[in-house]
Write a protein that holds these residues in place. Structure first.
Motif, PDB file in Angstrom:
ATOM      1  N   VAL A 222       0.848  -1.192   0.000  1.00  0.00           N
ATOM      2  CA  VAL A 222       0.000   0.000   0.000  1.00  0.00           C
ATOM      3  C   VAL A 222       0.884   1.243   0.000  1.00  0.00           C
ATOM      4  O   VAL A 222       1.762   1.397   0.859  1.00  0.00           O
ATOM      5  CB  VAL A 222      -1.029  -0.011   1.164  1.00  0.00           C
ATOM      6  CG1 VAL A 222      -0.379  -0.225   2.507  1.00  0.00           C
ATOM      7  CG2 VAL A 222      -1.847   1.266   1.204  1.00  0.00           C
ATOM      8  N   GLY A 223       0.673   2.080  -1.000  1.00  0.00           N
ATOM      9  CA  GLY A 223       1.433   3.318  -1.122  1.00  0.00           C
ATOM     10  C   GLY A 223       0.617   4.461  -0.544  1.00  0.00           C
ATOM     11  O   GLY A 223      -0.607   4.498  -0.707  1.00  0.00           O
ATOM     12  N   ILE A 224       1.306   5.380   0.116  1.00  0.00           N
ATOM     13  CA  ILE A 224       0.585   6.515   0.708  1.00  0.00           C
ATOM     14  C   ILE A 224       1.239   7.835   0.298  1.00  0.00           C
ATOM     15  O   ILE A 224       2.454   7.922   0.132  1.00  0.00           O
ATOM     16  CB  ILE A 224       0.526   6.420   2.252  1.00  0.00           C
ATOM     17  CG1 ILE A 224       1.920   6.191   2.861  1.00  0.00           C
ATOM     18  CG2 ILE A 224      -0.433   5.317   2.693  1.00  0.00           C
ATOM     19  CD1 ILE A 224       1.974   6.328   4.372  1.00  0.00           C
ATOM     20  N   ALA A 225       0.398   8.840   0.135  1.00  0.00           N
ATOM     21  CA  ALA A 225       0.866  10.206  -0.128  1.00  0.00           C
ATOM     22  C   ALA A 225      -0.242  11.139   0.313  1.00  0.00           C
ATOM     23  O   ALA A 225      -1.421  10.755   0.367  1.00  0.00           O
ATOM     24  CB  ALA A 225       1.173  10.406  -1.611  1.00  0.00           C
ATOM     25  N   GLY A 226       0.158  12.380   0.640  1.00  0.00           N
ATOM     26  CA  GLY A 226      -0.835  13.384   1.018  1.00  0.00           C
ATOM     27  C   GLY A 226      -1.207  14.251  -0.167  1.00  0.00           C
ATOM     28  O   GLY A 226      -2.238  14.929  -0.171  1.00  0.00           O
ATOM     29  N   ASP A 227      -0.350  14.258  -1.193  1.00  0.00           N
ATOM     30  CA  ASP A 227      -0.582  15.100  -2.363  1.00  0.00           C
ATOM     31  C   ASP A 227       0.442  14.737  -3.429  1.00  0.00           C
ATOM     32  O   ASP A 227       1.504  14.190  -3.108  1.00  0.00           O
ATOM     33  CB  ASP A 227      -0.368  16.580  -1.987  1.00  0.00           C
ATOM     34  CG  ASP A 227      -1.518  17.472  -2.420  1.00  0.00           C
ATOM     35  OD1 ASP A 227      -2.170  17.135  -3.420  1.00  0.00           O
ATOM     36  OD2 ASP A 227      -1.730  18.502  -1.759  1.00  0.00           O
ATOM     37  N   HIS A 228       0.116  15.042  -4.676  1.00  0.00           N
ATOM     38  CA  HIS A 228       1.079  14.913  -5.776  1.00  0.00           C
ATOM     39  C   HIS A 228       1.180  16.322  -6.384  1.00  0.00           C
ATOM     40  O   HIS A 228       0.263  16.753  -7.077  1.00  0.00           O
ATOM     41  CB  HIS A 228       0.567  13.932  -6.843  1.00  0.00           C
ATOM     42  CG  HIS A 228       0.183  12.579  -6.289  1.00  0.00           C
ATOM     43  ND1 HIS A 228       1.105  11.670  -5.836  1.00  0.00           N
ATOM     44  CD2 HIS A 228      -1.027  11.988  -6.130  1.00  0.00           C
ATOM     45  CE1 HIS A 228       0.490  10.564  -5.422  1.00  0.00           C
ATOM     46  NE2 HIS A 228      -0.810  10.736  -5.585  1.00  0.00           N
ATOM     47  N   VAL A 229       2.248  17.034  -6.094  1.00  0.00           N
ATOM     48  CA  VAL A 229       2.320  18.450  -6.463  1.00  0.00           C
ATOM     49  C   VAL A 229       3.619  18.734  -7.214  1.00  0.00           C
ATOM     50  O   VAL A 229       4.690  18.267  -6.796  1.00  0.00           O
ATOM     51  CB  VAL A 229       2.282  19.354  -5.192  1.00  0.00           C
ATOM     52  CG1 VAL A 229       2.033  20.806  -5.572  1.00  0.00           C
ATOM     53  CG2 VAL A 229       1.242  18.888  -4.208  1.00  0.00           C
ATOM     54  N   THR A 230       3.540  19.510  -8.291  1.00  0.00           N
ATOM     55  CA  THR A 230       4.760  19.854  -9.039  1.00  0.00           C
ATOM     56  C   THR A 230       5.619  20.829  -8.221  1.00  0.00           C
ATOM     57  O   THR A 230       5.116  21.543  -7.337  1.00  0.00           O
ATOM     58  CB  THR A 230       4.423  20.542 -10.382  1.00  0.00           C
ATOM     59  OG1 THR A 230       3.723  21.759 -10.090  1.00  0.00           O
ATOM     60  CG2 THR A 230       3.585  19.651 -11.285  1.00  0.00           C
ATOM     61  N   GLY A 231       6.902  20.901  -8.571  1.00  0.00           N
ATOM     62  CA  GLY A 231       7.804  21.852  -7.919  1.00  0.00           C
ATOM     63  C   GLY A 231       7.305  23.279  -8.122  1.00  0.00           C
ATOM     64  O   GLY A 231       7.359  24.105  -7.202  1.00  0.00           O
ATOM     65  N   ARG A 232       6.806  23.547  -9.331  1.00  0.00           N
ATOM     66  CA  ARG A 232       6.320  24.904  -9.629  1.00  0.00           C
ATOM     67  C   ARG A 232       5.153  25.268  -8.701  1.00  0.00           C
ATOM     68  O   ARG A 232       5.104  26.352  -8.123  1.00  0.00           O
ATOM     69  CB  ARG A 232       5.883  24.960 -11.106  1.00  0.00           C
ATOM     70  CG  ARG A 232       5.593  26.348 -11.615  1.00  0.00           C
ATOM     71  CD  ARG A 232       5.376  26.364 -13.127  1.00  0.00           C
ATOM     72  NE  ARG A 232       6.489  25.832 -13.886  1.00  0.00           N
ATOM     73  CZ  ARG A 232       7.665  26.464 -14.084  1.00  0.00           C
ATOM     74  NH1 ARG A 232       7.853  27.663 -13.578  1.00  0.00           N
ATOM     75  NH2 ARG A 232       8.632  25.900 -14.781  1.00  0.00           N
ATOM     76  N   GLN A 233       4.230  24.314  -8.549  1.00  0.00           N
ATOM     77  CA  GLN A 233       3.067  24.571  -7.685  1.00  0.00           C
ATOM     78  C   GLN A 233       3.500  24.679  -6.217  1.00  0.00           C
ATOM     79  O   GLN A 233       2.988  25.519  -5.480  1.00  0.00           O
ATOM     80  CB  GLN A 233       2.025  23.452  -7.862  1.00  0.00           C
ATOM     81  CG  GLN A 233       0.704  23.713  -7.156  1.00  0.00           C
ATOM     82  CD  GLN A 233       0.004  24.982  -7.642  1.00  0.00           C
ATOM     83  OE1 GLN A 233      -0.118  25.211  -8.842  1.00  0.00           O
ATOM     84  NE2 GLN A 233      -0.439  25.823  -6.712  1.00  0.00           N
ATOM     85  N   MET A 234       4.465  23.826  -5.816  1.00  0.00           N
ATOM     86  CA  MET A 234       4.925  23.907  -4.427  1.00  0.00           C
ATOM     87  C   MET A 234       5.537  25.285  -4.144  1.00  0.00           C
ATOM     88  O   MET A 234       5.333  25.862  -3.080  1.00  0.00           O
ATOM     89  CB  MET A 234       5.927  22.786  -4.116  1.00  0.00           C
ATOM     90  CG  MET A 234       5.248  21.443  -3.954  1.00  0.00           C
ATOM     91  SD  MET A 234       6.273  20.222  -3.109  1.00  0.00           S
ATOM     92  CE  MET A 234       7.414  19.844  -4.389  1.00  0.00           C
ATOM     93  N   ALA A 235       6.302  25.798  -5.122  1.00  0.00           N
ATOM     94  CA  ALA A 235       6.921  27.118  -4.939  1.00  0.00           C
ATOM     95  C   ALA A 235       5.839  28.194  -4.832  1.00  0.00           C
ATOM     96  O   ALA A 235       5.937  29.113  -4.003  1.00  0.00           O
ATOM     97  CB  ALA A 235       7.875  27.410  -6.090  1.00  0.00           C
ATOM     98  N   LEU A 236       4.787  28.071  -5.657  1.00  0.00           N
ATOM     99  CA  LEU A 236       3.681  29.036  -5.577  1.00  0.00           C
ATOM    100  C   LEU A 236       2.984  28.963  -4.218  1.00  0.00           C
ATOM    101  O   LEU A 236       2.717  29.987  -3.584  1.00  0.00           O
ATOM    102  CB  LEU A 236       2.636  28.749  -6.675  1.00  0.00           C
ATOM    103  CG  LEU A 236       2.955  29.238  -8.072  1.00  0.00           C
ATOM    104  CD1 LEU A 236       1.932  28.695  -9.074  1.00  0.00           C
ATOM    105  CD2 LEU A 236       2.964  30.772  -8.108  1.00  0.00           C
ATOM    106  N   ASP A 237       2.732  27.725  -3.778  1.00  0.00           N
ATOM    107  CA  ASP A 237       2.076  27.540  -2.477  1.00  0.00           C
ATOM    108  C   ASP A 237       2.956  28.067  -1.347  1.00  0.00           C
ATOM    109  O   ASP A 237       2.471  28.672  -0.395  1.00  0.00           O
ATOM    110  CB  ASP A 237       1.760  26.055  -2.234  1.00  0.00           C
ATOM    111  CG  ASP A 237       0.704  25.514  -3.197  1.00  0.00           C
ATOM    112  OD1 ASP A 237      -0.028  26.337  -3.803  1.00  0.00           O
ATOM    113  OD2 ASP A 237       0.609  24.276  -3.351  1.00  0.00           O
ATOM    114  N   MET A 238       4.281  27.833  -1.472  1.00  0.00           N
ATOM    115  CA  MET A 238       5.197  28.349  -0.445  1.00  0.00           C
ATOM    116  C   MET A 238       5.204  29.873  -0.453  1.00  0.00           C
ATOM    117  O   MET A 238       5.260  30.505   0.604  1.00  0.00           O
ATOM    118  CB  MET A 238       6.629  27.848  -0.709  1.00  0.00           C
ATOM    119  CG  MET A 238       6.859  26.419  -0.279  1.00  0.00           C
ATOM    120  SD  MET A 238       8.589  25.990  -0.611  1.00  0.00           S
ATOM    121  CE  MET A 238       8.628  24.308  -0.031  1.00  0.00           C
ATOM    122  N   SER A 239       5.166  30.467  -1.652  1.00  0.00           N
ATOM    123  CA  SER A 239       5.169  31.938  -1.746  1.00  0.00           C
ATOM    124  C   SER A 239       4.001  32.502  -0.935  1.00  0.00           C
ATOM    125  O   SER A 239       4.170  33.450  -0.164  1.00  0.00           O
ATOM    126  CB  SER A 239       5.029  32.404  -3.201  1.00  0.00           C
ATOM    127  OG  SER A 239       6.035  31.832  -3.985  1.00  0.00           O
TER     128      SER A 239
END
Ligand SMILES: NC(=O)c1ccc[n+]([C@@H]2O[C@H](COP(=O)([O-])OP(=O)(O)OC[C@H]3O[C@@H](n4cnc5c(N)ncnc54)[C@H](OP(=O)(O)O)[C@@H]3O)[C@@H](O)[C@H]2O)c1
Length: 314
Positions: A222-239
């Protein structure tokens, strides 16, 4: 009689999350036995205060594991590659846990594993360098290879495929760094591919869901993750979360491998594997399944709203 879960790595991120989940749910019928090499340390004391039984055990000492697993219903098994950078040691520690689980006749083991990347990228494949003579992603491959230790010992095992911790942006030096232009940059060799990530604490919460749901998960991967997010989107979310602009800098794999910090080549190969086997890697980590195991599962944005203030900006 409550069912005791022996938790390896209880003083760490994965095991700690599981111990806290078990103790937060006293009516569940489970209790936590926290294993550590430092039974009189501060982290062990903190677990005792929460209500855990603390037992001394060392993954390199099979007799200590047998004792620690005795009388338990189940165990959470994890190794810490980053303490020693030796895949063979992970393999031997996993084998020790599998043998101890067999001796103790445990009814359910959750083994924290990862893909053996050599199944898709054989050593002869020159797209990424072979490391330490026989690995592509050493900290993945030995865990994947160790799956067989549990299977061949006949231990009722769930193979838990974990994901990249977003906590790496806080504790593992992977957060945004100020560039020569004075702006913050999130540097990852992920191109436009999504990164399967998770809050480290959610790994233990998902593992708890697996123990609660019980038999249906035995023998399963069983594989688990909380999200699949691109680096670009992560940078936007971090901003947004940090209140200052973060640029995404998508370096190539070779550049990342050449960064020179310990394990940079291993992580460079890992990111290449994420990108080139995006469908298989993300596909093996269903958000729906992860949320069914752990309804409190955090998305990347939710994780940022809780923890962004801890990301060191330098
Ligand atoms: N960072 C990521 O993004 C990521 C993602 C997926 C998987 N992983 C994997 O996660 C693993 C580490 O798990 P973690 O993050 O939960 O660890 P962690 O927070 O660094 O803590 C390590 C834990 O392992 C225990 N431990 C280590 N060696 C031991 C030994 N010889 N005997 C008994 N206990 C031992 C430590 O216990 P004591 O010190 O108390 O004895 C501690 O509880 C690594 O193998 C890594 O590859 C990491």
């Amino acid at each position: 009689m409550s069912k005791i879960i022996a938790v390896v790595g209880a003083t760490g991120a994965q095991g700690g999350g599981l111990v806290r989940s078990i103790l937060a749910d006293p009516s569940s019928g489970f209790t936590a036995r926290a294993l550590t090499r430092k039974a009189s340390g501060d982290k062990a004391d903190a677990l005792r205060k929460l209500g855990a039984e603390v037992v001394a055990a060392d993954l390199d000492d099979p007799a200590s594991l047998e004792q620690a697993f005795a009388g338990c219903y189940g165990a959470y098994c994890v190794t810490n590659y980053w303490e020693h950078f030796k895949p063979e040691k992970e393999l031997s520690q996993a084998t020790n846990m599998a043998q101890a689980a067999k001796s103790a006749k445990l009814e359910h083991v959750v083994w924290s594993t990862l893909e053996d990347t050599r199944r898709r990228v054989p050593l002869s494949d020159a797209r990424m360098p072979t490391l330490m003579g026989k690995y592509k992603v050493p900290h993945f491959d030995a865990k994947g290879e160790a799956d067989a230790a549990f299977a061949s010992a006949g231990v009722p095992t769930t193979y838990l495929l974990t994901s990249f911790y977003w906590d790496n942006f806080i504790y593992f030096g992977m957060g945004p760094k100020r560039g020569a232009d004075g702006r913050f940059a999130l540097t990852l060799p992920m191109g436009e591919a999504p990164l399967s990530g998770i809050a480290a604490e959610d790994i233990g919460k998902c593992a708890y869901g697996i123990f609660r749901q019980g038999r249906k998960w035995i023998g399963q991967r069983v594989g688990i993750a909380g999200d699949h997010v691109t680096g670009r989107q992560m940078a936007l979310d971090m901003s947004k979360a940090l209140g200052q602009p973060v640029n995404y800098v998508a370096v190539d794999f070779d550049t990342y491998r050449g960064f020179g910090f310990p394990g940079a080549d291993d992580l460079g190969n890992m990111f290449q594997y994420y990108v080139e086997f995006e469908k298989e890697f993300a596909g093996a980590r269903s958000l729906e399944t992860s949320r069914a195991l752990n309804p409190a599962l955090l998305s990347f944005e939710a994780w940022l709203s809780k923890y962004a203030h801890l990301i060191p900006l330098q």
